[in-house]
Design a protein around this motif. Structure first.
Motif, mmCIF file in Angstrom:
data_model
loop_
_atom_site.group_PDB
_atom_site.id
_atom_site.type_symbol
_atom_site.label_atom_id
_atom_site.label_comp_id
_atom_site.label_asym_id
_atom_site.label_seq_id
_atom_site.Cartn_x
_atom_site.Cartn_y
_atom_site.Cartn_z
ATOM 1 N N TRP A 125 0.819 -1.224 0.000
ATOM 2 C CA TRP A 125 0.000 0.000 0.000
ATOM 3 C C TRP A 125 0.846 1.264 0.000
ATOM 4 O O TRP A 125 0.331 2.358 -0.096
ATOM 5 N N GLN A 129 -2.681 1.543 -6.415
ATOM 6 C CA GLN A 129 -2.759 2.864 -7.041
ATOM 7 C C GLN A 129 -4.196 3.391 -7.077
ATOM 8 O O GLN A 129 -4.429 4.571 -6.848
ATOM 9 N N GLN A 130 -5.153 2.516 -7.327
ATOM 10 C CA GLN A 130 -6.554 2.941 -7.454
ATOM 11 C C GLN A 130 -7.126 3.490 -6.154
ATOM 12 O O GLN A 130 -8.141 4.181 -6.154
ATOM 13 N N TYR A 131 -6.498 3.198 -5.032
ATOM 14 C CA TYR A 131 -7.011 3.628 -3.720
ATOM 15 C C TYR A 131 -6.439 4.968 -3.273
ATOM 16 O O TYR A 131 -6.894 5.519 -2.268
ATOM 17 N N ILE A 132 -5.457 5.478 -3.974
ATOM 18 C CA ILE A 132 -4.859 6.766 -3.616
ATOM 19 C C ILE A 132 -5.795 7.857 -4.114
ATOM 20 O O ILE A 132 -6.058 7.986 -5.308
ATOM 21 N N LEU A 133 -6.302 8.652 -3.182
ATOM 22 C CA LEU A 133 -7.348 9.626 -3.506
ATOM 23 C C LEU A 133 -6.844 11.049 -3.677
ATOM 24 O O LEU A 133 -7.544 11.893 -4.196
ATOM 25 N N ASP A 134 -5.665 11.353 -3.170
ATOM 26 C CA ASP A 134 -5.132 12.701 -3.406
ATOM 27 C C ASP A 134 -3.640 12.689 -3.460
ATOM 28 O O ASP A 134 -2.968 11.766 -3.224
#
Length: 133
Positions: free
Chosen positions: A100, A128-133
């Motif tokens: 993560w 990568q898809q979970y990184i929001l900013d």
């Protein structure tokens, strides 16, 4: 709403031991200390992060675990060497890379809180898809 600060208070019957742990191993310094309630500031900054320790007061339940104190450090490997290899503190989560996006390890403070020391590394593709900013 603008949040200025967030701190955690551990209600512990091992206040003296827990205070000594952070003073000795995390360069903490007291910002407030009335004996039964202590605010420790971590790091060199006068506005650095804080952890608060409190002896149980009448009717209070002591902390019994279930919290991670995540401490972002410059170099988790160097911190591991300092705390485990040199100071001999037992590690309960090994030093390793996590997909993560961090490299870190965990140990327990005298109150039973898990102290997770880490530094960022590039996350694996699946995170990568979970990184929001």
């Amino acid at each position: 709403m603008e949040i200025q600060s967030v701190s955690t208070t551990l209600v512990t019957q091992k206040l003296k031991e827990t205070k000594a742990f952070y003073l000795s191993h995390f360069d903490a310094r007291p910002a407030f200390d009335c004996g039964w309630y202590v605010v420790l500031r971590l790091g060199a900054s006068p506005s650095g992060p804080e952890i608060c320790l409190m002896e149980p007061q009448e009717g209070m339940v002591p902390f019994t675990g279930g919290i991670f104190l995540n401490i972002l450090v410059r170099d988790a490997d160097a911190m591991y060497e300092r705390l485990h290899d040199q100071a001999g503190l037992p590690v309960i989560m090994p030093l390793e890379d996590h997909p993560w996006g961090d490299r870190g390890f965990g140990l327990l403070d005298p109150s039973g809180a898990l102290v997770y020391c880490y530094h960022p590394i590039p996350p694996a593709a699946e995170f990568q898809q979970y990184i929001l900013d």
